[in-house]
Design a protein around this motif. Sequence first.
Motif, mmCIF file in Angstrom:
data_model
loop_
_atom_site.group_PDB
_atom_site.id
_atom_site.type_symbol
_atom_site.label_atom_id
_atom_site.label_comp_id
_atom_site.label_asym_id
_atom_site.label_seq_id
_atom_site.Cartn_x
_atom_site.Cartn_y
_atom_site.Cartn_z
ATOM 1 N N GLY A 48 -10.117 3.519 5.713
ATOM 2 C CA GLY A 48 -10.120 4.186 4.417
ATOM 3 C C GLY A 48 -9.143 5.353 4.415
ATOM 4 N N THR A 49 -7.951 5.109 3.922
ATOM 5 C CA THR A 49 -6.877 6.115 3.970
ATOM 6 C C THR A 49 -6.990 7.129 2.844
ATOM 7 O OG1 THR A 49 -5.452 4.302 4.741
ATOM 8 C CG2 THR A 49 -4.354 6.354 4.104
ATOM 9 N N GLY A 50 -7.413 6.662 1.670
ATOM 10 C CA GLY A 50 -7.336 7.527 0.490
ATOM 11 C C GLY A 50 -5.887 7.905 0.239
ATOM 12 N N GLU A 74 -6.297 0.686 4.390
ATOM 13 C CA GLU A 74 -6.692 0.996 3.009
ATOM 14 C C GLU A 74 -6.654 -0.280 2.156
ATOM 15 O OE1 GLU A 74 -7.872 3.732 1.201
ATOM 16 O OE2 GLU A 74 -7.897 2.192 -0.360
ATOM 17 N N ASP A 76 -6.892 -0.343 -1.299
ATOM 18 C CA ASP A 76 -6.304 -0.157 -2.629
ATOM 19 C C ASP A 76 -4.778 -0.078 -2.536
ATOM 20 O OD1 ASP A 76 -5.277 0.993 -4.984
ATOM 21 O OD2 ASP A 76 -7.108 2.150 -5.348
ATOM 22 N N ASP A 98 -8.745 -5.251 3.770
ATOM 23 C CA ASP A 98 -10.183 -4.962 3.871
ATOM 24 C C ASP A 98 -10.534 -4.662 5.332
ATOM 25 O OD1 ASP A 98 -12.930 -4.923 3.745
ATOM 26 O OD2 ASP A 98 -13.124 -7.096 3.552
ATOM 27 N N ASP A 115 -14.251 5.777 7.512
ATOM 28 C CA ASP A 115 -14.390 6.524 6.256
ATOM 29 C C ASP A 115 -14.205 5.624 5.042
ATOM 30 O OD1 ASP A 115 -14.956 8.949 5.033
ATOM 31 O OD2 ASP A 115 -12.842 9.475 4.785
ATOM 32 N N ALA A 116 -14.447 4.317 5.226
ATOM 33 C CA ALA A 116 -14.440 3.372 4.097
ATOM 34 C C ALA A 116 -15.846 2.784 3.989
ATOM 35 C CB ALA A 116 -13.422 2.266 4.336
#
Length: 187
Positions: A48-50, A74, A76, A98, A115-116
């Motif tokens: 989860g990079t954001g 990530e 998105d 994913d 963090d995802a």
Amino acid sequence: MSVPELVAQAQRRAARLGFGMSCEDPVGPLLAVLAAGVPEGGRILELGTGTGTGTAWLASGLTGRTDATLTTVELDPGLVAAFRESTWPAWAEIIEGDAAALLPHLGHFDLIFADAVAGKWTDLALTLDALAPGGVLVVDDMDLSRYTDPAHRAAVRQVEDTLATDPRLLTVHIPAGTAITLATRRR
Ligand SMILES: C[S@@+](CC[C@H](N)C(=O)[O-])C[C@H]1O[C@@H](n2cnc3c(N)ncnc32)[C@H](O)[C@@H]1O
């Protein structure tokens, strides 16, 4: 600890994009401290990079090193594109996809910031399997009192229980910021 330039860039992207899920202090500086301690040839993974705030803190801990690598995953595509607006060190890479699908194929890591949704609230077992002996797992947002949704409260408890009872792990809960849990995989 002063805010590294890549962190500042990621925070500006988050503000511009209205992205409100970036990691908060003290987890950011903690990630830098832990990244600095990975062994020779160490491998670091973020799920989860954001917009790259956590990635940037991790990268800051590797400043001056060329032997270690940092991979962030990530889902998105818009966030992947935003992440690429910054110039990252050659040893840092982003993989679009994913986390649950990718985890079995990424190998083992000395430090993982999960963090995802996938790899933390679901499929935590895949993340634990990817932790090298001596490796450290970091999860934040573990303060149960912040959540009212029963499903999310159950998920927090499940993650905390899993990390506290897995015999491969030595785990500590740190009630700072959004609450952090650290788990080291025993050698
Ligand atoms: C809490 S934010 C990450 C914040 C970031 N680690 C930081 O420190 O600023 C969670 C991120 O996970 C991504 N995500 C959600 N599900 C995912 C999945 N299955 N695989 C990979 N990334 C996912 C979201 O798009 C979001 O950007």
